[in-house]
Each structure stands twice: as structure tokens, then as C-alpha cells.
Motif scaffolding. Structure first.
Motif, PDB file in Angstrom:
ATOM      1  N   THR A  65       0.816  -1.213   0.000  1.00  0.00           N
ATOM      2  CA  THR A  65       0.000   0.000   0.000  1.00  0.00           C
ATOM      3  C   THR A  65       0.855   1.271   0.000  1.00  0.00           C
ATOM      4  OG1 THR A  65      -0.128  -0.071   2.432  1.00  0.00           O
ATOM      5  CG2 THR A  65      -1.921  -1.110   1.212  1.00  0.00           C
ATOM      6  N   ASP A  66       2.183   1.135   0.057  1.00  0.00           N
ATOM      7  CA  ASP A  66       3.040   2.318   0.110  1.00  0.00           C
ATOM      8  C   ASP A  66       3.497   2.725  -1.286  1.00  0.00           C
ATOM      9  OD1 ASP A  66       4.969   0.469  -0.584  1.00  0.00           O
ATOM     10  OD2 ASP A  66       5.957   0.449   1.372  1.00  0.00           O
ATOM     11  N   HIS A  67       4.528   3.572  -1.342  1.00  0.00           N
ATOM     12  CA  HIS A  67       4.983   4.125  -2.622  1.00  0.00           C
ATOM     13  C   HIS A  67       5.554   3.070  -3.569  1.00  0.00           C
ATOM     14  CE1 HIS A  67       8.663   3.878  -0.216  1.00  0.00           C
ATOM     15  NE2 HIS A  67       9.333   3.852  -1.360  1.00  0.00           N
ATOM     16  N   THR A  68       5.853   1.880  -3.065  1.00  0.00           N
ATOM     17  CA  THR A  68       6.421   0.830  -3.932  1.00  0.00           C
ATOM     18  C   THR A  68       5.354   0.142  -4.788  1.00  0.00           C
ATOM     19  OG1 THR A  68       6.249  -0.887  -2.205  1.00  0.00           O
ATOM     20  CG2 THR A  68       8.298   0.402  -2.291  1.00  0.00           C
ATOM     21  N   ILE A  69       4.086   0.538  -4.646  1.00  0.00           N
ATOM     22  CA  ILE A  69       3.023  -0.018  -5.489  1.00  0.00           C
ATOM     23  C   ILE A  69       3.402   0.066  -6.965  1.00  0.00           C
ATOM     24  CG2 ILE A  69       0.749   0.589  -6.443  1.00  0.00           C
ATOM     25  CD1 ILE A  69      -0.353   0.768  -3.696  1.00  0.00           C
ATOM     26  N   GLU A  70       4.005   1.189  -7.360  1.00  0.00           N
ATOM     27  CA  GLU A  70       4.315   1.374  -8.782  1.00  0.00           C
ATOM     28  C   GLU A  70       5.349   0.370  -9.293  1.00  0.00           C
ATOM     29  OE1 GLU A  70       7.641   4.864  -8.845  1.00  0.00           O
ATOM     30  OE2 GLU A  70       5.580   5.458  -8.463  1.00  0.00           O
ATOM     31  N   ASN A  84      -4.703   1.955  -5.244  1.00  0.00           N
ATOM     32  CA  ASN A  84      -4.166   2.271  -3.912  1.00  0.00           C
ATOM     33  C   ASN A  84      -3.908   1.011  -3.097  1.00  0.00           C
ATOM     34  OD1 ASN A  84      -6.746   1.493  -2.820  1.00  0.00           O
ATOM     35  ND2 ASN A  84      -7.505   3.561  -3.237  1.00  0.00           N
ATOM     36  N   TYR A  85      -4.110  -0.152  -3.725  1.00  0.00           N
ATOM     37  CA  TYR A  85      -3.879  -1.424  -3.037  1.00  0.00           C
ATOM     38  C   TYR A  85      -3.370  -2.425  -4.063  1.00  0.00           C
ATOM     39  CZ  TYR A  85      -4.734  -5.618  -0.222  1.00  0.00           C
ATOM     40  OH  TYR A  85      -4.592  -6.794   0.477  1.00  0.00           O
ATOM     41  N   CYS A  86      -2.319  -3.160  -3.692  1.00  0.00           N
ATOM     42  CA  CYS A  86      -1.702  -4.105  -4.613  1.00  0.00           C
ATOM     43  C   CYS A  86      -1.279  -5.339  -3.833  1.00  0.00           C
ATOM     44  CB  CYS A  86      -0.490  -3.446  -5.276  1.00  0.00           C
ATOM     45  SG  CYS A  86       0.518  -4.519  -6.333  1.00  0.00           S
ATOM     46  N   THR A  87      -1.435  -6.501  -4.429  1.00  0.00           N
ATOM     47  CA  THR A  87      -0.880  -7.723  -3.832  1.00  0.00           C
ATOM     48  C   THR A  87       0.070  -8.351  -4.839  1.00  0.00           C
ATOM     49  OG1 THR A  87      -2.615  -9.212  -4.667  1.00  0.00           O
ATOM     50  CG2 THR A  87      -2.998  -8.153  -2.523  1.00  0.00           C
ATOM     51  N   THR A  88       1.137  -8.962  -4.343  1.00  0.00           N
ATOM     52  CA  THR A  88       2.077  -9.622  -5.234  1.00  0.00           C
ATOM     53  C   THR A  88       2.463 -10.981  -4.662  1.00  0.00           C
ATOM     54  OG1 THR A  88       4.138  -9.338  -6.491  1.00  0.00           O
ATOM     55  CG2 THR A  88       4.154  -8.591  -4.202  1.00  0.00           C
ATOM     56  N   ILE A 102       3.241 -12.726  -9.802  1.00  0.00           N
ATOM     57  CA  ILE A 102       1.905 -12.340 -10.250  1.00  0.00           C
ATOM     58  C   ILE A 102       1.366 -11.304  -9.274  1.00  0.00           C
ATOM     59  CG2 ILE A 102      -0.476 -13.120 -10.593  1.00  0.00           C
ATOM     60  CD1 ILE A 102       0.654 -15.838 -11.423  1.00  0.00           C
ATOM     61  N   SER A 103       0.882 -10.183  -9.792  1.00  0.00           N
ATOM     62  CA  SER A 103       0.388  -9.097  -8.951  1.00  0.00           C
ATOM     63  C   SER A 103      -0.996  -8.671  -9.404  1.00  0.00           C
ATOM     64  CB  SER A 103       1.340  -7.894  -9.020  1.00  0.00           C
ATOM     65  OG  SER A 103       2.666  -8.250  -8.684  1.00  0.00           O
ATOM     66  N   MET A 104      -1.773  -8.149  -8.462  1.00  0.00           N
ATOM     67  CA  MET A 104      -3.086  -7.566  -8.760  1.00  0.00           C
ATOM     68  C   MET A 104      -3.176  -6.219  -8.070  1.00  0.00           C
ATOM     69  SD  MET A 104      -6.052 -10.467  -8.502  1.00  0.00           S
ATOM     70  CE  MET A 104      -6.096 -11.887  -9.590  1.00  0.00           C
ATOM     71  N   GLY A 105      -3.818  -5.259  -8.725  1.00  0.00           N
ATOM     72  CA  GLY A 105      -3.944  -3.938  -8.127  1.00  0.00           C
ATOM     73  C   GLY A 105      -5.287  -3.305  -8.379  1.00  0.00           C
ATOM     74  N   GLY A 106      -5.688  -2.441  -7.460  1.00  0.00           N
ATOM     75  CA  GLY A 106      -6.950  -1.722  -7.562  1.00  0.00           C
ATOM     76  C   GLY A 106      -7.255  -1.068  -6.230  1.00  0.00           C
ATOM     77  N   SER A 107      -8.479  -1.286  -5.727  1.00  0.00           N
ATOM     78  CA  SER A 107      -8.838  -0.885  -4.376  1.00  0.00           C
ATOM     79  C   SER A 107      -8.779  -2.135  -3.504  1.00  0.00           C
ATOM     80  CB  SER A 107     -10.258  -0.295  -4.350  1.00  0.00           C
ATOM     81  OG  SER A 107     -11.220  -1.326  -4.521  1.00  0.00           O
ATOM     82  N   PRO A 108      -8.857  -2.004  -2.174  1.00  0.00           N
ATOM     83  CA  PRO A 108      -8.824  -3.202  -1.323  1.00  0.00           C
ATOM     84  C   PRO A 108      -9.936  -4.200  -1.632  1.00  0.00           C
ATOM     85  CG  PRO A 108      -8.405  -1.254   0.000  1.00  0.00           C
ATOM     86  CD  PRO A 108      -8.820  -0.764  -1.372  1.00  0.00           C
ATOM     87  N   ASP A 109     -11.030  -3.758  -2.218  1.00  0.00           N
ATOM     88  CA  ASP A 109     -12.155  -4.633  -2.515  1.00  0.00           C
ATOM     89  C   ASP A 109     -12.153  -5.175  -3.936  1.00  0.00           C
ATOM     90  OD1 ASP A 109     -13.233  -4.347   0.045  1.00  0.00           O
ATOM     91  OD2 ASP A 109     -14.281  -2.505  -0.539  1.00  0.00           O
TER      92      ASP A 109
END
Length: 209
Positions: A65-70, A84-88, A102-109
Motif C-alpha cells: 500500500t506504500d509508494h512501492t506499489i508502482e 491504492n492497493y496491490c498484492t504480489t 503475479i500481482s493484482m492492483g486496484g482498491s482493497p475490494d
């Protein structure tokens, strides 16, 4: 220790007409409906199960959730601004060596994009089997299991799409990344990217709502 490979933002691309079906910004959904359909974060578990059946193993998702999302969930600025939320997760082959992540990003929901990245070294086709498995499983679980029926872009299979991209990139100087876009399979847009990095090649599949 699992190695997580940051994803570079690719700006300069090569495209070839049979594969690049639409302009980059023509199919971008509006911000209001990005979250109204398609895959969810829970689908990562289905991907994990499907990969394990092919002896490719995935780590537990790590939230970011921090600046490393990009580094993990960035494609271009207009999409990054909606994330604003990413999982890897790290993926490994049967030999226990890292393949990529493999990563996914979007909102927490709700995610609006998913990225699979596989590193191939020392040759472009060194991980061709693994690339085919990972990309097919991503598409089947996040879009639909209907490629053979619809044959988007005139490609009879995901492997045919990958093979055409490989031949095109192999004929190039390798100094400029390749980008190939597929639409018409489902509501999502599929983007295949190949770029060289040091003595390896980064294969990236982006699934974008």
C-alpha cells in the motif's frame, strides 16, 4: 528466499498489425465502471491451484500500500492513479527456482488489473513452457476459458499468440520492447510485453479491466 521482480513501466513499444487490435486508450473503461465486473482478488487462489497442477508454485500474496506499489502494479499513469492497493506473489518452478511474480492492483475490494511476469534467461525461449502455462492459466481464470472458440486476433491459441510475439521480437534488435494487445476475448484487455534486461528477457502479461 523468493525473489520478487519489480515491473518496469514500458513506454516505447513495437507493435504488429495482426496482433495490435485497438489503440491503447480506446478501450479504457471510465472510472465509474472499473469495479463493476470481472475478476476479484479471490481469483488468485484459483490461479494458485491451477499452477500447482502444472508443478508451478505460488507464495502467499503480500499486500502493498506504500509508494512501492508502482514497482508491482504500474502500467501507465492513468491506471496507476486508480490503484491504492496491490498484492504480489512469487512463482517458482518445480526446481524451486524463481520464475517471476503475479500481482493484482486496484482498491482493497476490487482489482482493476493483474500482471504476470516471467523472467527468461539466458535465451528468449528459455522459459517458453512456463510462460505458456502461466499466461494461459491467467487468461482462463481471469477472463474466460474460451480462447480456442473465439480465436481473438486470428490466433488459434494462447501459445500461437505467444509464438508470434516471440518471432516478431526475435527478428528485432531487442533494444526496443515489444507490445501486443488483444481485445474481444471478454470484457478485459490483454497486453503482452517482451523486454530485455541485462542478460535476461522479461515476459509480461497484463489483464486490464
Amino acid at each position: 528466499m523468493n525473489k520478487i521482480i519489480p515491473i518496469s513501466i514500458i513506454i516505447i513499444t513495437i507493435s504488429f498489425a495482426a496482433i495490435l487490435l485497438t489503440p491503447e486508450n480506446s478501450s479504457m473503461p471510465s472510472s465509474e465502471n472499473l469495479y463493476q465486473y470481472g475478476f476479484t482478488f479471490y481469483d488468485i487462489e484459483k490461479i494458485k491451484i491451477s499452477l500447482s497442477e502444472q508443478n508451478i508454485f505460488m507464495s502467499i500474496p503480500t499486500p502493498i500500500t506504500d509508494h512501492t506499489i508502482e514497482n508491482y502494479c504500474a502500467i501507465h499513469d492513468d491506471v496507476l492513479s486508480a490503484i491504492n492497493y496491490c498484492t504480489t506473489t512469487a512463482i517458482q518452478g518445480p526446481d524451486g527456482k524463481s520464475l517471476g511474480n503475479i500481482s493484482m492492483g486496484g482498491s482493497p475490494d476490487n482489482p482493476i488489473m493483474a500482471i504476470a511476469l516471467v523472467e527468461s534467461s539466458p535465451f528468449l525461449d528459455s522459459k517458453s513452457d512456463e510462460i505458456g502455462i502461466v499466461f494461459k492459466i491467467m487468461i482462463e481464470n481471469l477472463v474466460c476459458d474460451c480462447w480456442n472458440e473465439r480465436q481473438p486476433g486470428g490466433f488459434e491459441s494462447v501459445d500461437a499468440w505467444i509464438g508470434a510475439a516471440m518471432m516478431k521480437y526475435d527478428d528485432s534488435s531487442h533494444t526496443v520492447p515489444l507490445k501486443s494487445t488483444i481485445t474481444g476475448l471478454g470484457d478485459e484487455t490483454l497486453i503482452l510485453e517482451i523486454t530485455s534486461k541485462n542478460n535476461s528477457y522479461l515476459w509480461t502479461l497484463i489483464v486490464l479491466k
